[in-house]
Design a protein around this motif. Structure first.
Motif, short mmCIF file in Angstrom:
data_model
loop_
_atom_site.label_atom_id
_atom_site.label_comp_id
_atom_site.label_asym_id
_atom_site.label_seq_id
_atom_site.Cartn_x
_atom_site.Cartn_y
_atom_site.Cartn_z
N UNK A 1 -1.00 12.44 14.94
CA UNK A 1 -1.44 12.29 13.49
C UNK A 1 -0.88 11.29 12.49
N UNK A 2 0.54 11.23 12.71
CA UNK A 2 1.30 10.28 11.71
C UNK A 2 1.31 8.70 12.28
N UNK A 3 1.48 8.72 13.32
CA UNK A 3 1.87 7.27 13.94
C UNK A 3 0.81 6.23 13.66
N UNK A 4 -0.52 6.68 13.88
CA UNK A 4 -1.64 5.58 13.66
C UNK A 4 -1.84 5.64 12.30
N UNK A 5 -2.02 6.92 11.61
CA UNK A 5 -2.34 6.80 10.25
C UNK A 5 -1.19 6.21 9.24
N UNK A 6 0.06 6.57 9.68
CA UNK A 6 1.18 5.96 8.71
C UNK A 6 0.90 4.43 9.01
N UNK A 7 1.16 3.76 10.21
CA UNK A 7 0.97 2.52 10.40
C UNK A 7 -0.34 1.82 9.50
N UNK A 8 -1.53 2.49 9.69
CA UNK A 8 -2.75 1.92 9.15
C UNK A 8 -2.44 2.07 7.44
N UNK A 9 -1.77 3.21 7.06
CA UNK A 9 -1.86 3.46 5.57
C UNK A 9 -0.85 2.33 5.12
N UNK A 10 0.04 2.18 5.41
CA UNK A 10 1.20 1.21 5.02
C UNK A 10 0.94 -0.17 5.08
N UNK A 11 0.18 -0.50 6.21
CA UNK A 11 -0.37 -1.85 6.06
C UNK A 11 -1.51 -2.03 5.16
N UNK A 12 -2.33 -0.90 5.03
CA UNK A 12 -3.47 -1.04 3.93
C UNK A 12 -2.93 -1.20 2.60
N UNK A 13 -1.76 -0.52 2.27
CA UNK A 13 -1.27 -0.51 0.90
C UNK A 13 -0.72 -2.04 0.80
N UNK A 14 -0.11 -2.64 1.66
CA UNK A 14 0.62 -4.03 1.58
C UNK A 14 -0.63 -4.86 1.47
N UNK A 15 -1.84 -4.62 2.29
CA UNK A 15 -2.88 -5.74 2.32
C UNK A 15 -3.65 -5.66 0.85
N UNK A 16 -3.81 -4.52 0.58
CA UNK A 16 -4.78 -4.32 -0.56
C UNK A 16 -4.03 -4.73 -1.81
N UNK A 17 -2.46 -4.63 -1.96
CA UNK A 17 -2.08 -4.91 -3.09
C UNK A 17 -1.87 -6.46 -3.10
N UNK A 18 -1.79 -7.12 -1.87
CA UNK A 18 -1.76 -9.03 -1.90
C UNK A 18 -3.18 -9.17 -2.44
N UNK A 19 -4.34 -8.50 -1.81
CA UNK A 19 -5.81 -9.05 -2.37
C UNK A 19 -6.01 -8.42 -3.73
N UNK A 20 -5.52 -7.65 -4.03
CA UNK A 20 -5.60 -7.15 -5.86
C UNK A 20 -4.83 -8.29 -6.56
N UNK A 21 -3.64 -8.76 -6.23
CA UNK A 21 -2.91 -9.58 -6.90
C UNK A 21 -3.52 -11.21 -6.72
N UNK A 22 -4.41 -11.39 -5.77
CA UNK A 22 -5.10 -12.69 -5.77
C UNK A 22 -6.32 -12.40 -6.58
N UNK A 23 -6.72 -11.29 -6.80
CA UNK A 23 -7.96 -11.36 -7.97
C UNK A 23 -7.27 -11.42 -9.42
N UNK A 24 -6.56 -10.37 -9.65
CA UNK A 24 -5.92 -10.32 -11.11
C UNK A 24 -4.54 -9.65 -11.20
N UNK A 25 -3.52 -10.36 -11.55
CA UNK A 25 -2.44 -9.64 -11.44
C UNK A 25 -2.45 -8.70 -12.64
N UNK A 26 -3.15 -8.81 -13.64
CA UNK A 26 -3.36 -7.79 -14.90
C UNK A 26 -3.91 -6.44 -14.31
N UNK A 27 -4.97 -6.61 -13.83
CA UNK A 27 -5.81 -5.30 -13.25
C UNK A 27 -4.79 -4.66 -12.05
N UNK A 28 -4.05 -5.44 -11.49
CA UNK A 28 -3.21 -4.83 -10.50
C UNK A 28 -2.02 -4.18 -11.23
#
Length: 641
Positions: A197-224
């Motif tokens: 339960x943790x290995x797949x979800x943990x990897x996916x969740x951590x990667x998602x957090x990093x990926x989403x944070x990068x995409x949010x910063x490219x759109x609007x640093x203020x909204x991020x």
């Protein structure tokens, strides 16, 4: 063996409730190191997860472009056809619509032209392709993760099985059977479930957090920044609520344990409860325990149930703030509508994996705690290995000698001291004495379940410590007081005594042990299936099966530890005759409390507190009037009274 003396901790305590890992970091590193044995699969999981998450993260941004096409087309259709974008913007400013002019100026449109459905279709097809590929990569990652985890746990399970075969008997004396079984089954299953339960979800969740944070910063640093600020607020609130709910969960499971104990006690002793008319009292106790479980469970679930609504409130508040600020930014032309839509999706994706990671911490802690218990078992010291050139005699005469033997389970509590005993080939040595005198310990030492502290034990003049254990034990046939059967047919249980035994040999052994008669009265005969507790056979029948197993083994030396304790008087007399035949020409050690069964022994050894206090034949010991005579008189006087 049944009746053996307690080890350093007696017979072990009950398996305790799940606990947190004492060395979380060290055990977690060791657990994940076992995963890295299959390095290719780990790399595959990481690569597939990165690609899948990357595609999923890009999706909202592309979908936002589709929204821009629709919105731009709609705005363009409201502008006069035949003018340029700059002319349209000037006209809007002249009419006093400055904000609309700013918004139109930031858009890529052609006045008078509607929605470009060709471009929209291509974008939507692209979005579908992105999400489809992401799903495929995540599916393959899930399959690979399952394969990796299950192979890792299967490897751990094999290690534990091998370890148990190498552990000394003392290890089983220091903890309960249920405790060891729990580590082999429950803990390993918990490790598998936690990793799965943790290995797949943990990897996916951590990667998602990093990926989403990068995409949010490219759109609007203020909204991020707005989105990130709400995260610690939600975390603080959730932690505060969880802290209050934890004691309620502790009380819930504590009261549940009390309730389960009461139910098990009353079901197990149902006849006693009925006999003494305690049904009403049992019901009152049950109602009280049940009410405590209800109250604790309600409070635990109510308090912990507040977490999700609070998290949703904070998430929705975050959504409102982003929507308002995003709309203002769109109106000023600083950001497009599609980007705001993508950012709202990203804000949702950002909070979800954070919640998942937080919820997986306890699960991961539980899995690491179970892994620590498994590693603790694997780290136990193995049985002292045989010598590199261990002896393996082919022909055993059966002379067993205890020469100045001393032994203790605990260093400060000597059990056997300076004991000397010789069993000549063909002799039957009966060992009697009170419980805890060290009777079974003697046979355990001869079988090398334990090694002596001082002195030596020899077989045909060879120190047993110089012999291969398997060869040594192959020359012993053992019948215990507790009849052990495994799930299988009666034929399989008897054939366990010697691998490759023929049907005629099995039947002959059964006939000699008076098993054949009752087996043939069963509907399926020797094909009758018994469970691991032999509940479909009587205690005496189970005992006879183990005796037949010993007959089939045809050993050079016999150890009979209260072997007839579960049979009736008539069957005991028949078995005694069979035992005499089995013992003929073999060295035998008979541990008995019923002194009537060992009157014909070659020599009777009386033990008290680990010492031999007297030995001789039955008649000699009766005439001597010592410890044996007192035991004999007490036993038969008690029977007469």
């Amino acid at each position: 063996m049944s009746g053996r003396g307690p080890g350093p901790l007696g017979h072990g305590g009950q398996a305790g409730p799940p606990r947190r890992a004492e060395d979380f970091r060290g055990s977690a590193k060791r657990l994940f190191a076992t995963l890295l044995v299959d390095r290719a699969s780990v790399i595959g999981v990481m690569v597939l997860g990165t690609i899948g998450v990357g595609l999923s993260v890009v999706g909202p941004k592309v979908l936002g472009h589709a929204t821009d096409i629709v919105f731009s087309g709609f705005v363009a259709s409201q502008l006069p056809e035949g003018v340029t974008k700059e002319q349209a913007v000037d006209q809007l400013r002249a009419s006093g619509d400055g904000q609309v002019a700013d918004m139109v100026g930031a858009m890529d449109i052609t006045p008078g032209q509607g929605i470009d459905f060709d471009a929209l279709g291509q974008v939507l097809l692209g979005v579908i392709a992105i999400y489809l590929l992401a799903s495929i990569f995540m599916f393959v990652q899930g399959v690979l993760t399952t394969r990796l985890v299950q192979r890792t746990v299967a490897g751990l399970r094999s290690e534990v099985e091998d370890k148990i075969a190498r552990l000394p008997l003392a290890s089983f004396d220091t903890r309960s059977r249920g405790e060891i079984l729990s580590r082999v089954t429950n803990d390993l299953d918990n490790v598998a479930q936690s990793l799965q339960q943790t290995m797949s979800q943990l990897v996916t969740s951590l990667l998602t957090i990093v990926g989403v944070l990068v995409m949010m910063l490219t759109i609007s640093p203020m909204l991020t920044l707005v989105a990130i600020v709400t995260v610690p607020v939600a975390g603080f609130v959730a932690a505060a609520i969880a802290k209050r709910s934890q004691p309620q969960f502790v009380e819930q499971w504590k009261s549940t344990g009390v309730l389960n104990g009461h139910i098990e006690e009353n079901f197990t002793g149902h006849e006693v409860v009925k006999v003494f008319g305690r049904q009403e009292q049992a019901k009152v106790t049950f109602d009280e325990a049940n009410d405590r479980v209800f109250g604790a469970s309600f409070r635990a679930q109510f308090v912990s149930g507040i977490i999700q609504p609070v998290m949703m409130f904070v998430s929705n508040l975050n959504y409102v703030v982003i929507a308002v600020i995003g709309a203002l930014r769109v109106a000023s032309g600083a950001i497009s509508v599609g980007d705001v839509q993508a950012f709202v999706q990203y804000s949702r994706q950002f909070t979800q994996p954070l919640t998942q990671v937080a919820s997986m911490i306890n699960l991961l802690q539980s899995g690491v705690a179970s892994a620590e218990r498994v590693f603790d078992l694997l780290d136990e010291e193995n049985e002292v290995p045989d010598l590199s050139e261990a002896l393996a005699p082919t022909l055993v005469q059966g002379r067993v000698a205890f020469e100045d033997v001393s032994f203790s389970y605990k260093p400060d509590e000597p059990l056997i001291e300076h004991l000397d005993l010789v069993a000549e080939p063909g002799q039957t040595i009966a060992i009697v004495g009170p419980t805890g005198a060290g009777k079974t310990t003697l046979t355990n030492l001869a079988l090398r379940f334990y090694d002596v502290d001082a002195g030596r034990i020899t077989l045909d003049g060879v120190d047993v410590r110089a012999m291969d254990r398997d060869v040594l034990r192959a020359n012993f046939g053992v019948v215990l007081q507790d009849a052990w059967l495994f799930g299988g047919t009666i034929r399989d249980n008897i054939a366990y005594g010697r691998e490759g035994a023929s049907e005629d040999e099995i039947v002959a052994a059964a006939t000699t042990a008076y098993v054949d008669h009752f087996v043939r009265t069963l509907p399926d005969g020797y094909d009758t299936v018994v469970d691991d507790e032999g509940s479909n056979l009587s205690a005496g029948q189970r005992q006879l099966l183990t005796i037949a197993r010993a007959f089939l083994a045809n050993p050079s030396i016999l150890v009979l530890d209260e072997a007839t304790s579960s049979v009736d008087t008539r069957t005991e007399a028949l078995v005694q005759q069979a035992m005499e035949e089995l013992r003929r020409g073999r060295t035998s050690f008979v541990i008995a409390h019923r002194l009537s069964t060992i009157r014909d022994a070659s020599r009777i050894v009386v033990m008290e507190h680990g010492h031999i206090v007297e030995q001789g034949t039955h008649d000699e010991l009766i005439e001597a009037g010592g410890a044996y005579a007192r035991l004999y008189a007490a036993q038969f006087a008690g029977a007469t009274i």
